[in-house]
Structure formats: C-alpha cells, structure tokens
Scaffold this motif. Structure first.
Motif, PDB file in Angstrom:
ATOM      1  N   PRO A 110       0.830  -1.213   0.000  1.00  0.00           N
ATOM      2  CA  PRO A 110       0.000   0.000   0.000  1.00  0.00           C
ATOM      3  C   PRO A 110       0.864   1.261   0.000  1.00  0.00           C
ATOM      4  CG  PRO A 110      -0.538  -1.465   1.852  1.00  0.00           C
ATOM      5  CD  PRO A 110       0.750  -1.929   1.267  1.00  0.00           C
ATOM      6  N   VAL A 111       0.267   2.370  -0.397  1.00  0.00           N
ATOM      7  CA  VAL A 111       0.968   3.651  -0.320  1.00  0.00           C
ATOM      8  C   VAL A 111       1.357   3.884   1.134  1.00  0.00           C
ATOM      9  CG1 VAL A 111       0.745   6.142  -0.577  1.00  0.00           C
ATOM     10  CG2 VAL A 111      -0.316   4.629  -2.258  1.00  0.00           C
ATOM     11  N   GLY A 112       2.610   4.263   1.346  1.00  0.00           N
ATOM     12  CA  GLY A 112       3.049   4.571   2.708  1.00  0.00           C
ATOM     13  C   GLY A 112       3.288   3.335   3.540  1.00  0.00           C
ATOM     14  N   ALA A 113       3.774   2.258   2.916  1.00  0.00           N
ATOM     15  CA  ALA A 113       4.037   1.027   3.659  1.00  0.00           C
ATOM     16  C   ALA A 113       5.217   0.291   3.043  1.00  0.00           C
ATOM     17  CB  ALA A 113       2.803   0.124   3.643  1.00  0.00           C
ATOM     18  N   THR A 114       5.816  -0.612   3.819  1.00  0.00           N
ATOM     19  CA  THR A 114       6.811  -1.524   3.247  1.00  0.00           C
ATOM     20  C   THR A 114       6.350  -2.962   3.484  1.00  0.00           C
ATOM     21  OG1 THR A 114       8.253  -1.925   5.176  1.00  0.00           O
ATOM     22  CG2 THR A 114       8.642   0.115   3.918  1.00  0.00           C
ATOM     23  N   ARG A 115       6.717  -3.819   2.562  1.00  0.00           N
ATOM     24  CA  ARG A 115       6.465  -5.255   2.676  1.00  0.00           C
ATOM     25  C   ARG A 115       7.779  -5.949   2.361  1.00  0.00           C
ATOM     26  NH1 ARG A 115       2.786  -3.575   4.946  1.00  0.00           N
ATOM     27  NH2 ARG A 115       0.563  -3.748   4.467  1.00  0.00           N
ATOM     28  N   THR A 116       8.157  -6.909   3.212  1.00  0.00           N
ATOM     29  CA  THR A 116       9.397  -7.642   2.993  1.00  0.00           C
ATOM     30  C   THR A 116       9.049  -9.103   2.767  1.00  0.00           C
ATOM     31  OG1 THR A 116      10.651  -6.086   4.331  1.00  0.00           O
ATOM     32  CG2 THR A 116      11.617  -8.266   4.012  1.00  0.00           C
ATOM     33  N   VAL A 117       9.553  -9.651   1.673  1.00  0.00           N
ATOM     34  CA  VAL A 117       9.242 -11.041   1.349  1.00  0.00           C
ATOM     35  C   VAL A 117      10.532 -11.848   1.290  1.00  0.00           C
ATOM     36  CG1 VAL A 117       7.200 -10.322   0.039  1.00  0.00           C
ATOM     37  CG2 VAL A 117       9.348 -10.742  -1.175  1.00  0.00           C
ATOM     38  N   GLU A 118      10.401 -13.157   1.502  1.00  0.00           N
ATOM     39  CA  GLU A 118      11.583 -14.004   1.551  1.00  0.00           C
ATOM     40  C   GLU A 118      11.274 -15.365   0.935  1.00  0.00           C
ATOM     41  OE1 GLU A 118      13.657 -12.716   5.201  1.00  0.00           O
ATOM     42  OE2 GLU A 118      14.326 -14.811   5.277  1.00  0.00           O
ATOM     43  N   PHE A 119      12.280 -15.932   0.294  1.00  0.00           N
ATOM     44  CA  PHE A 119      12.133 -17.262  -0.306  1.00  0.00           C
ATOM     45  C   PHE A 119      13.514 -17.842  -0.553  1.00  0.00           C
ATOM     46  CE2 PHE A 119      12.203 -13.988  -3.529  1.00  0.00           C
ATOM     47  CZ  PHE A 119      13.084 -14.464  -4.492  1.00  0.00           C
ATOM     48  N   ILE A 120      13.554 -19.157  -0.780  1.00  0.00           N
ATOM     49  CA  ILE A 120      14.800 -19.810  -1.186  1.00  0.00           C
ATOM     50  C   ILE A 120      14.783 -19.876  -2.708  1.00  0.00           C
ATOM     51  CG2 ILE A 120      16.215 -21.902  -1.025  1.00  0.00           C
ATOM     52  CD1 ILE A 120      15.891 -20.509   1.672  1.00  0.00           C
ATOM     53  N   ALA A 121      15.851 -19.374  -3.322  1.00  0.00           N
ATOM     54  CA  ALA A 121      15.910 -19.298  -4.794  1.00  0.00           C
ATOM     55  C   ALA A 121      16.252 -20.676  -5.367  1.00  0.00           C
ATOM     56  CB  ALA A 121      16.942 -18.263  -5.217  1.00  0.00           C
ATOM     57  N   ASN A 122      15.270 -21.593  -5.349  1.00  0.00           N
ATOM     58  CA  ASN A 122      15.563 -22.972  -5.772  1.00  0.00           C
ATOM     59  C   ASN A 122      15.092 -23.268  -7.197  1.00  0.00           C
ATOM     60  OD1 ASN A 122      12.861 -22.906  -5.371  1.00  0.00           O
ATOM     61  ND2 ASN A 122      12.825 -24.339  -3.638  1.00  0.00           N
ATOM     62  N   ASN A 123      14.715 -22.234  -7.923  1.00  0.00           N
ATOM     63  CA  ASN A 123      14.196 -22.441  -9.282  1.00  0.00           C
ATOM     64  C   ASN A 123      14.961 -21.535 -10.248  1.00  0.00           C
ATOM     65  OD1 ASN A 123      12.628 -23.256 -11.398  1.00  0.00           O
ATOM     66  ND2 ASN A 123      10.760 -22.201 -10.737  1.00  0.00           N
ATOM     67  N   PRO A 124      16.042 -22.070 -10.865  1.00  0.00           N
ATOM     68  CA  PRO A 124      16.854 -21.201 -11.727  1.00  0.00           C
ATOM     69  C   PRO A 124      16.066 -20.702 -12.940  1.00  0.00           C
ATOM     70  CG  PRO A 124      17.582 -23.492 -11.878  1.00  0.00           C
ATOM     71  CD  PRO A 124      16.549 -23.440 -10.793  1.00  0.00           C
ATOM     72  N   GLY A 125      16.452 -19.543 -13.434  1.00  0.00           N
ATOM     73  CA  GLY A 125      15.778 -18.994 -14.612  1.00  0.00           C
ATOM     74  C   GLY A 125      15.757 -17.482 -14.607  1.00  0.00           C
ATOM     75  N   ASP A 126      15.095 -16.933 -15.602  1.00  0.00           N
ATOM     76  CA  ASP A 126      14.816 -15.496 -15.666  1.00  0.00           C
ATOM     77  C   ASP A 126      13.346 -15.322 -15.317  1.00  0.00           C
ATOM     78  OD1 ASP A 126      17.347 -14.825 -16.412  1.00  0.00           O
ATOM     79  OD2 ASP A 126      16.904 -14.618 -18.548  1.00  0.00           O
ATOM     80  N   TRP A 127      13.090 -14.619 -14.246  1.00  0.00           N
ATOM     81  CA  TRP A 127      11.721 -14.520 -13.728  1.00  0.00           C
ATOM     82  C   TRP A 127      11.272 -13.071 -13.684  1.00  0.00           C
ATOM     83  CZ3 TRP A 127       9.808 -19.140 -13.948  1.00  0.00           C
ATOM     84  CH2 TRP A 127      10.628 -20.252 -13.713  1.00  0.00           C
ATOM     85  N   ALA A 128      10.101 -12.827 -14.253  1.00  0.00           N
ATOM     86  CA  ALA A 128       9.532 -11.477 -14.214  1.00  0.00           C
ATOM     87  C   ALA A 128       9.087 -11.155 -12.792  1.00  0.00           C
ATOM     88  CB  ALA A 128       8.343 -11.393 -15.167  1.00  0.00           C
ATOM     89  N   MET A 129       9.314  -9.920 -12.386  1.00  0.00           N
ATOM     90  CA  MET A 129       8.792  -9.420 -11.115  1.00  0.00           C
ATOM     91  C   MET A 129       8.242  -8.034 -11.402  1.00  0.00           C
ATOM     92  SD  MET A 129      10.714  -9.016  -7.510  1.00  0.00           S
ATOM     93  CE  MET A 129      10.119  -7.806  -6.357  1.00  0.00           C
ATOM     94  N   HIS A 130       6.956  -7.842 -11.134  1.00  0.00           N
ATOM     95  CA  HIS A 130       6.334  -6.606 -11.617  1.00  0.00           C
ATOM     96  C   HIS A 130       5.051  -6.297 -10.884  1.00  0.00           C
ATOM     97  CE1 HIS A 130       3.161  -8.842 -13.850  1.00  0.00           C
ATOM     98  NE2 HIS A 130       4.084  -9.781 -13.897  1.00  0.00           N
ATOM     99  N   CYS A 131       4.625  -5.046 -10.999  1.00  0.00           N
ATOM    100  CA  CYS A 131       3.297  -4.684 -10.516  1.00  0.00           C
ATOM    101  C   CYS A 131       2.280  -5.364 -11.411  1.00  0.00           C
ATOM    102  CB  CYS A 131       3.095  -3.177 -10.530  1.00  0.00           C
ATOM    103  SG  CYS A 131       1.455  -2.736  -9.914  1.00  0.00           S
ATOM    104  N   HIS A 132       1.253  -5.951 -10.802  1.00  0.00           N
ATOM    105  CA  HIS A 132       0.261  -6.671 -11.596  1.00  0.00           C
ATOM    106  C   HIS A 132      -0.850  -5.766 -12.108  1.00  0.00           C
ATOM    107  CE1 HIS A 132      -1.472 -10.256 -13.251  1.00  0.00           C
ATOM    108  NE2 HIS A 132      -0.521 -10.981 -12.709  1.00  0.00           N
ATOM    109  N   MET A 133      -0.815  -4.483 -11.776  1.00  0.00           N
ATOM    110  CA  MET A 133      -1.804  -3.566 -12.339  1.00  0.00           C
ATOM    111  C   MET A 133      -1.303  -3.224 -13.737  1.00  0.00           C
ATOM    112  SD  MET A 133      -3.174  -1.561  -9.148  1.00  0.00           S
ATOM    113  CE  MET A 133      -3.060  -2.242  -7.487  1.00  0.00           C
TER     114      MET A 133
END
Ligand SMILES: [Cu+2]
Length: 449
Positions: free
Chosen positions: A301-324
């Motif tokens: 949300p506007v005026g917030a932070t979100r921190t996410v975490e994962f183990i990078a166990n899937n090699p490749g080129d992966w899109a990361m983007h706003c879904h709007m």
C-alpha cells in the motif's frame, strides 16, 4: 442529570482509558518489543556500531546506492543533501527532479538495531523542506513533520537529527514539508535496519526496492506534482523497465526483497514469477510465524513496506512486476484513442496527406509499438519513453514501467547481470503436426502447415 446507566458507561470508559494509558506508557519505555526488536532495550539503549559482514549482510539497492557514514564516539554520522537532480528514468527520458545526494531516489540508509545515528540534512533546494523517518520509532522532536515537530529547513540551512534504532526492519524517509510537491519530485529513500541478534536465518541476498509514480508530459522535463490520478511513469528505484537492474541470486540462496511504496495515489501488487514467498515483515515489524502464509503477489500500500523471503531454488529469468496492467506501461501508452479492432486503411492515406509521418497504431493493442520504435519505423517525441519494453532472447518483451527481473543461476559467485537464461528443460514453441494429430487437437498450426 446523569443516570445510573450513564455513570456506568463513564466508569467503563474511564477504565478503558486507564488501560490504554498504561499500555502506551509501556510502549514508550520499550518501543520496539512488540514484534520488531531482537534485544531487550532499556530506554534509548545503544550498542556499539554494527559492522557490515559481521553484524549484517549489506543490502543492495538496484540502480541505487547505500548512504556512506563515518563513526565518531560510537555514533554513525550520515549526511543527506536535498538538491535538484537531473535524473534518467530510462534511456530517452530525463527529468529535472529533486533528490538526495545527487540521486533519485535518495541513497538507502542502512544500520543495525541499537545503532546510535546522527543524520545531517542540508537543504540545497529552492524551497524549505524537512525529513520524516517513516516507521522509525523515535522521540517526537525527531519525527520531521515541519511545523509540528520542528521548524522547516530553509534553503541553505543544515539541520541535525539524532536517535537510536530501537527496532529492526524496512522503513523509509521522505520530505514532510509540502509533501505533495516534494514527494512527487522524488524526495524519498529507503531505510534498512538489521536485527542485532537475528532470530531467523540471515539472507544471502538482500534487496531494497522503492516504488514511485510520476507524471511526465511528453517533451517536458519537470515531473508534474499536481497530477492526482494519471501517472505515466511507474518506477522501481527511480527506473522504468527496461532500465531496471535485475536482481541476481545463486540457486539455493535465501533471498529477501524489501519493497517500499511512496507513490502519490497507487498501491502496487508486486508479483514474482517462478516462486511462492512469505511476507516476513512490514514497516511495523516482524510478521509472527503463525500469521505467515505463502503468496506469489504482495500488495504494497501507499506509505508502507512489505518484505518477502524465499529460497531461490528455481533457476531462470523470472519477471517481477506490478500486476496492475497500466503500471507496466510507459508514458506513451496513456491518454490515446482506443484503436483496438479499427481498420486504419480507410483514413491512413487521408491523414498522411496532412501529416506525412502519421502512423495508425493500436489496432491489435500496444504490444508491437516498442518494436516499431526500436526498428526506427516510428519516431517518439523528444524526451519521452515508448510504451513498452525491450528486445529479449525470444522476441520483444512488451512490458515497461514497474517491471524488473529476478535472475537465478546455478553456482555463480559474481552477481552482475548474467545475461539471458538458456533453459535446459525446454522452451514453449510451435506445436508440430505430429503432436497436433497425436493429441487430436483438430487444428493446424499456421507455422507448421
Ligand atoms: Cu502498480
């Protein structure tokens, strides 16, 4: 006259107020213990300055930098300079923005829980300013709201802020004077505070991303702070795709991505391909383990932070983007007429007699526009960005704006951009006649006919 029932209500309210009051008192002496402190702090207890490498793995700010500091008498000393900055959003689009220390956005302030910090803020803008430390729990006088907590910092003045980080997490800083103008011009940055005694595994790769939105009219260099809804440049750390630097990790590493949003009006749903992650922190602190759930998209949300975490166990080129979907298009996609399904043959010639460079577009969408521009078939106005993308390994990537890439590779030790992924498992391709017949799909492929 007060009835018995009213008296009871009053008494009840009184008790309620008392309970709230004592809760606040407890929070004031020990502000960070709710979810976000890893050590038992006394009132304003500071520790020796935390060191990179031993106390924490430094955070990376793609397309950005970390604010340097020096240590004097156990205090980390930082210096922010608010000033006009000529900033490139992507190749072809430059803005005359406001930033800190020659950057849009400002450098990331990085510290360790318990660090005593002193931040000097010099104002080289033509307007007064102030800095608020969003999410940082500190004394009221350091909170940075001009007029409320302090006088505004006039042009040419240097103010000093000082506090001890009593918490860890992902926070932000931004102007809190004429916010509408100054945040729209770029006066913002990230704050990353590492835990003194981490209760969870340290990340191997740690990234900080700031989301923001801009209104840049084609041909103009000044972002327009008066815009309320129709933002046409959507950025991650001040860059629109394809200028966003990819996030690179080695297969098996623990990756943490901290995402802050200081857009004027828009929440962003940030989606990562190839992975499920957990949201581990907000700017309020650690999310309790019992409240975590797997996600592939996190709404910031506007005026917030979100921190996410994962183990990078899937090699490749992966899109990361706003879904709007409008947030992954650049400037020139906004405000045009709807040409979907229109046959332009009838009027193309007539318009061309008036405007020789005229080219009808959008009849099948906007996906092909970037290719027209890249191949030189279509000019764009000076200082403006085509709607989408760049050339990828399998054709044109029809994405722009708030879009970046996570690149995961086996065995790498260098985290520079490794180039495009060559998938050994297989790549989607035109179906063969044998396959179509074998599976009785009942249609012939135009490319295999
Ligand atoms: Cu968005």
């Amino acid at each position: 006259m007060t009835s018995r029932r009213d008296a009871l209500k009053l008494a009840g309210l009184g008790m309620g107020a008392l309970a709230v009051g004592s809760g606040q008192a407890a929070a004031a002496t020990n502000p960070g213990t709710l979810y976000s402190s890893s050590v038992a702090h006394g009132p304003d207890r500071s520790y020796r300055p935390g060191r990179a490498g031993t106390d924490y793995t430094p955070v990376e700010t793609p397309n950005g930098s970390t604010l340097p500091y020096k240590i004097k008498n156990g205090v980390k000393i930082f210096h922010l300079v608010a000033e006009q900055v000529d900033h490139e959003f992507a190749d072809g689009l430059n803005g005359r923005c406001w930033g800190y220390n020659g950057r849009v956005h400002g450098p990331t302030i990085e510290a360790v829980e318990g660090d005593r910090v002193r931040v000097y803020v010099t104002n080289r803008l033509p307007a007064a300013t102030s800095v608020h430390w969003h999410g940082v729990i500190l004394n009221s006088g350091m909170d940075g709201v001009s007029g409320l907590n302090q006088q505004a910092i006039e042009p040419g003045e240097t103010f000093v802020y000082e506090w001890t980080f009593q918490q860890f997490g992902t926070f932000m800083y931004h102007s809190h004077h004429d916010e509408m103008t100054q945040m729209a011009m770029g006066l913002l940055g990230m704050i990353v505070v590492h835990p003194r005694r981490p209760s969870e595994p340290k990340p191997d790769r740690d990234f900080a991303l700031m989301l923001s939105t801009w209104k840049m009219r084609p041909g103009e260099r000044r972002p327009d702070p008066n815009e309320m809804t129709d933002f046409n440049i959507l950025t991650i750390n001040g860059k629109a795709y394809p200028a966003t630097t990819p996030l690179v990790a080695r297969t098996g590493q623990r990756v943490r991505i901290r995402i802050g949003n200081l857009s004027a009006m828009h929440h962003h749903s940030i989606h990562l391909h190839g992975y499920a992650f957990e949201e581990t922190m907000t700017d309020g602190g650690l999310v309790p383990l019992s409240a975590r759930r797997p996600e592939t998209t996190t709404l910031v949300p506007v005026g917030a932070t979100r921190t996410v975490e994962f183990i990078a166990n899937n090699p490749g080129d992966w899109a990361m983007h706003c879904h709007m979907t409008h947030h992954v298009m650049n400037q020139m996609a906004h405000g045009g007429a709807n040409m979907l399904g229109v046959d332009p043959a009838a009027f193309q010639g007539r318009v061309a007699s008036l405007l020789p460079a005229y080219m009808a577009m959008g009849q099948t969408g906007m996906g092909e526009m970037g290719e027209h521009i890249e191949s030189g078939h279509m000019p764009v106005p000076e200082n403006s960005l085509p709607m989408v993308g760049s050339q990828g390994p399998h054709g044109y990537i029809s994405m722009g704006g708030m879009f970046t890439l996570l690149k995961v590779r086996d065995g790498i030790t260098d985290f520079a951009n490794p180039g495009w992924y060559d998938d050994p498992v297989g790549v989607a391709r035109p179906a063969t006649v044998e396959e179509l017949n074998r599976d009785e799909v009942g249609i012939l492929n135009a490319q295999t006919e």
